[in-house]
Scaffold this motif. Sequence first.
Motif, PDB file in Angstrom:
ATOM      1  N   SER A 285     -10.500  20.022 -29.726  1.00 19.25           N
ATOM      2  CA  SER A 285     -11.013  20.014 -31.092  1.00 19.25           C
ATOM      3  C   SER A 285      -9.889  20.195 -32.108  1.00 19.25           C
ATOM      4  CB  SER A 285     -12.058  21.124 -31.268  1.00 19.25           C
ATOM      5  OG  SER A 285     -11.435  22.385 -31.237  1.00 19.25           O
ATOM      6  N   LEU A 286     -10.186  19.778 -33.315  1.00 15.41           N
ATOM      7  CA  LEU A 286      -9.237  19.937 -34.414  1.00 15.41           C
ATOM      8  C   LEU A 286      -9.035  21.422 -34.716  1.00 15.41           C
ATOM      9  CD1 LEU A 286      -7.478  18.738 -36.623  1.00 15.41           C
ATOM     10  CD2 LEU A 286      -9.516  18.531 -38.040  1.00 15.41           C
ATOM     11  N   SER A 287     -10.090  22.217 -34.597  1.00 13.37           N
ATOM     12  CA  SER A 287      -9.952  23.648 -34.890  1.00 13.37           C
ATOM     13  C   SER A 287      -8.973  24.312 -33.912  1.00 13.37           C
ATOM     14  CB  SER A 287     -11.318  24.344 -34.851  1.00 13.37           C
ATOM     15  OG  SER A 287     -11.894  24.249 -33.574  1.00 13.37           O
ATOM     16  N   THR A 288      -9.048  23.950 -32.641  1.00  6.90           N
ATOM     17  CA  THR A 288      -8.110  24.503 -31.665  1.00  6.90           C
ATOM     18  C   THR A 288      -6.683  24.084 -31.989  1.00  6.90           C
ATOM     19  OG1 THR A 288      -9.832  24.415 -29.980  1.00  6.90           O
ATOM     20  CG2 THR A 288      -7.569  24.651 -29.200  1.00  6.90           C
ATOM     21  N   SER A 289      -6.513  22.829 -32.372  1.00 10.66           N
ATOM     22  CA  SER A 289      -5.191  22.332 -32.747  1.00 10.66           C
ATOM     23  C   SER A 289      -4.635  23.099 -33.940  1.00 10.66           C
ATOM     24  CB  SER A 289      -5.276  20.833 -33.070  1.00 10.66           C
ATOM     25  OG  SER A 289      -4.066  20.366 -33.587  1.00 10.66           O
ATOM     26  N   LEU A 290      -5.464  23.305 -34.968  1.00  6.85           N
ATOM     27  CA  LEU A 290      -5.005  24.048 -36.146  1.00  6.85           C
ATOM     28  C   LEU A 290      -4.635  25.481 -35.784  1.00  6.85           C
ATOM     29  CD1 LEU A 290      -7.456  22.802 -38.909  1.00  6.85           C
ATOM     30  CD2 LEU A 290      -4.977  22.547 -38.895  1.00  6.85           C
ATOM     31  N   ILE A 291      -5.429  26.110 -34.937  1.00  6.65           N
ATOM     32  CA  ILE A 291      -5.154  27.492 -34.552  1.00  6.65           C
ATOM     33  C   ILE A 291      -3.837  27.574 -33.775  1.00  6.65           C
ATOM     34  CG2 ILE A 291      -5.943  29.395 -33.078  1.00  6.65           C
ATOM     35  CD1 ILE A 291      -8.842  28.557 -33.937  1.00  6.65           C
ATOM     36  N   LEU A 292      -3.623  26.673 -32.819  1.00  6.68           N
ATOM     37  CA  LEU A 292      -2.376  26.687 -32.049  1.00  6.68           C
ATOM     38  C   LEU A 292      -1.167  26.390 -32.931  1.00  6.68           C
ATOM     39  CD1 LEU A 292      -3.500  24.976 -28.733  1.00  6.68           C
ATOM     40  CD2 LEU A 292      -2.989  27.390 -29.127  1.00  6.68           C
ATOM     41  N   ARG A 293      -1.306  25.406 -33.831  1.00  2.00           N
ATOM     42  CA  ARG A 293      -0.201  25.104 -34.753  1.00  2.00           C
ATOM     43  C   ARG A 293       0.069  26.288 -35.671  1.00  2.00           C
ATOM     44  NH1 ARG A 293      -1.842  20.071 -37.783  1.00  2.00           N
ATOM     45  NH2 ARG A 293       0.030  20.573 -38.969  1.00  2.00           N
ATOM     46  N   GLY A 294      -0.996  26.977 -36.103  1.00  3.89           N
ATOM     47  CA  GLY A 294      -0.824  28.149 -36.954  1.00  3.89           C
ATOM     48  C   GLY A 294      -0.080  29.261 -36.247  1.00  3.89           C
ATOM     49  N   VAL A 295      -0.438  29.515 -34.995  1.00  3.15           N
ATOM     50  CA  VAL A 295       0.249  30.549 -34.217  1.00  3.15           C
ATOM     51  C   VAL A 295       1.718  30.174 -34.029  1.00  3.15           C
ATOM     52  CG1 VAL A 295       0.389  31.613 -31.925  1.00  3.15           C
ATOM     53  CG2 VAL A 295      -1.824  31.394 -33.064  1.00  3.15           C
ATOM     54  N   LEU A 296       1.978  28.895 -33.697  1.00  2.00           N
ATOM     55  CA  LEU A 296       3.361  28.442 -33.529  1.00  2.00           C
ATOM     56  C   LEU A 296       4.151  28.607 -34.828  1.00  2.00           C
ATOM     57  CD1 LEU A 296       5.524  27.100 -31.769  1.00  2.00           C
ATOM     58  CD2 LEU A 296       4.659  24.894 -32.554  1.00  2.00           C
TER      59      LEU A 296
ATOM     60  N   PHE B 151       7.901  29.888 -45.569  1.00  2.56           N
ATOM     61  CA  PHE B 151       7.036  28.710 -45.575  1.00  2.56           C
ATOM     62  C   PHE B 151       6.205  28.653 -44.291  1.00  2.56           C
ATOM     63  CE2 PHE B 151       6.379  24.391 -44.051  1.00  2.56           C
ATOM     64  CZ  PHE B 151       5.542  23.898 -45.044  1.00  2.56           C
ATOM     65  N   ASN B 152       6.840  28.903 -43.157  1.00  5.99           N
ATOM     66  CA  ASN B 152       6.115  28.857 -41.889  1.00  5.99           C
ATOM     67  C   ASN B 152       5.080  29.972 -41.796  1.00  5.99           C
ATOM     68  OD1 ASN B 152       6.877  26.709 -39.868  1.00  5.99           O
ATOM     69  ND2 ASN B 152       8.862  27.295 -40.693  1.00  5.99           N
ATOM     70  N   LEU B 153       5.383  31.148 -42.310  1.00  4.54           N
ATOM     71  CA  LEU B 153       4.400  32.223 -42.302  1.00  4.54           C
ATOM     72  C   LEU B 153       3.189  31.866 -43.165  1.00  4.54           C
ATOM     73  CD1 LEU B 153       6.578  35.471 -42.461  1.00  4.54           C
ATOM     74  CD2 LEU B 153       5.372  34.506 -40.495  1.00  4.54           C
ATOM     75  N   ILE B 154       3.449  31.300 -44.332  1.00  4.66           N
ATOM     76  CA  ILE B 154       2.350  30.944 -45.231  1.00  4.66           C
ATOM     77  C   ILE B 154       1.538  29.781 -44.666  1.00  4.66           C
ATOM     78  CG2 ILE B 154       1.820  29.974 -47.514  1.00  4.66           C
ATOM     79  CD1 ILE B 154       4.302  31.631 -48.517  1.00  4.66           C
ATOM     80  N   SER B 155       2.217  28.725 -44.230  1.00  4.86           N
ATOM     81  CA  SER B 155       1.480  27.574 -43.707  1.00  4.86           C
ATOM     82  C   SER B 155       0.795  27.917 -42.385  1.00  4.86           C
ATOM     83  CB  SER B 155       2.396  26.359 -43.547  1.00  4.86           C
ATOM     84  OG  SER B 155       3.361  26.579 -42.551  1.00  4.86           O
ATOM     85  N   GLY B 156       1.410  28.753 -41.553  1.00  2.63           N
ATOM     86  CA  GLY B 156       0.778  29.175 -40.303  1.00  2.63           C
ATOM     87  C   GLY B 156      -0.485  29.970 -40.560  1.00  2.63           C
ATOM     88  N   SER B 157      -0.429  30.868 -41.534  1.00  2.31           N
ATOM     89  CA  SER B 157      -1.623  31.636 -41.896  1.00  2.31           C
ATOM     90  C   SER B 157      -2.724  30.717 -42.399  1.00  2.31           C
ATOM     91  CB  SER B 157      -1.287  32.670 -42.978  1.00  2.31           C
ATOM     92  OG  SER B 157      -0.319  33.559 -42.507  1.00  2.31           O
ATOM     93  N   SER B 158      -2.344  29.760 -43.209  1.00  2.52           N
ATOM     94  CA  SER B 158      -3.318  28.793 -43.733  1.00  2.52           C
ATOM     95  C   SER B 158      -3.950  27.984 -42.610  1.00  2.52           C
ATOM     96  CB  SER B 158      -2.618  27.870 -44.739  1.00  2.52           C
ATOM     97  OG  SER B 158      -3.486  26.841 -45.142  1.00  2.52           O
ATOM     98  N   MET B 159      -3.135  27.525 -41.655  1.00  2.00           N
ATOM     99  CA  MET B 159      -3.680  26.752 -40.532  1.00  2.00           C
ATOM    100  C   MET B 159      -4.625  27.598 -39.686  1.00  2.00           C
ATOM    101  SD  MET B 159      -0.680  24.255 -39.143  1.00  2.00           S
ATOM    102  CE  MET B 159       0.841  24.848 -39.841  1.00  2.00           C
ATOM    103  N   LEU B 160      -4.270  28.861 -39.467  1.00  2.00           N
ATOM    104  CA  LEU B 160      -5.152  29.735 -38.700  1.00  2.00           C
ATOM    105  C   LEU B 160      -6.504  29.894 -39.384  1.00  2.00           C
ATOM    106  CD1 LEU B 160      -2.966  32.711 -37.395  1.00  2.00           C
ATOM    107  CD2 LEU B 160      -4.296  31.101 -36.054  1.00  2.00           C
ATOM    108  N   VAL B 161      -6.477  30.171 -40.683  1.00  2.00           N
ATOM    109  CA  VAL B 161      -7.719  30.345 -41.427  1.00  2.00           C
ATOM    110  C   VAL B 161      -8.548  29.063 -41.381  1.00  2.00           C
ATOM    111  CG1 VAL B 161      -8.670  30.676 -43.755  1.00  2.00           C
ATOM    112  CG2 VAL B 161      -6.854  32.176 -42.911  1.00  2.00           C
TER     113      VAL B 161
END
Length: 189
Positions: A4-15, A154-164
């Motif tokens: 799913s897209l949600s799983t992808s966003l969560i994994l990218r956010g964690v990375l 930038f990575n902390l902010i965008s990662g947090s956004s992707m997780l949310v």
Amino acid sequence: MLKSLSTSLILRGVLALVVGGLALAWPGATVLALVVVFAVFAFMSAGMQALQAFSSRSAGPVVGHLLVGLVDIAAGVVALAWPAPTALVLVLVVASWAIVTGALEFAAAFRRGEEAGTRAMFILSALVSAAFGVVLFAHPGMGAIALALVFGLFNLISGSSMLVRGFELGRTNARLHALVPPTRTKTAA
């Protein structure tokens, strides 16, 4: 690969959060990693130039592609042999880019028909971009570390956004499946 897209966003956010944390913890190593990535890119570009050279039907493009490939190899070797000057040059390239971008954004602010709010945002963006470029030119050594820190933030902010967004998308998906049950397909006997 991912269901799913949600799983992808969560994994990218964690990375992105991990990369951002590492960049903030070790900005010097981040600058060195950027130089190594540049060198790898240069070597890959040299390989692509060689492929283009040997797939050409006439001699002119072959020589041109081979020369560009040699320049790419030289750039990669120089980057790996002298990482500090390479980092400095990369900072100066970013500084130049920021100043040119600022000038173009300033010019875009005065295009015909721009509303006042849009014009103000272009001008503000132009001033920030140009100031960033000037500061990098004034202190390029500190600019390399600053770029690594900005990269980390930038990575902390965008990662947090992707997780949310990933968690929100997962909840929305669950709500939709609760409202509309999946259809069953009939199998032929």
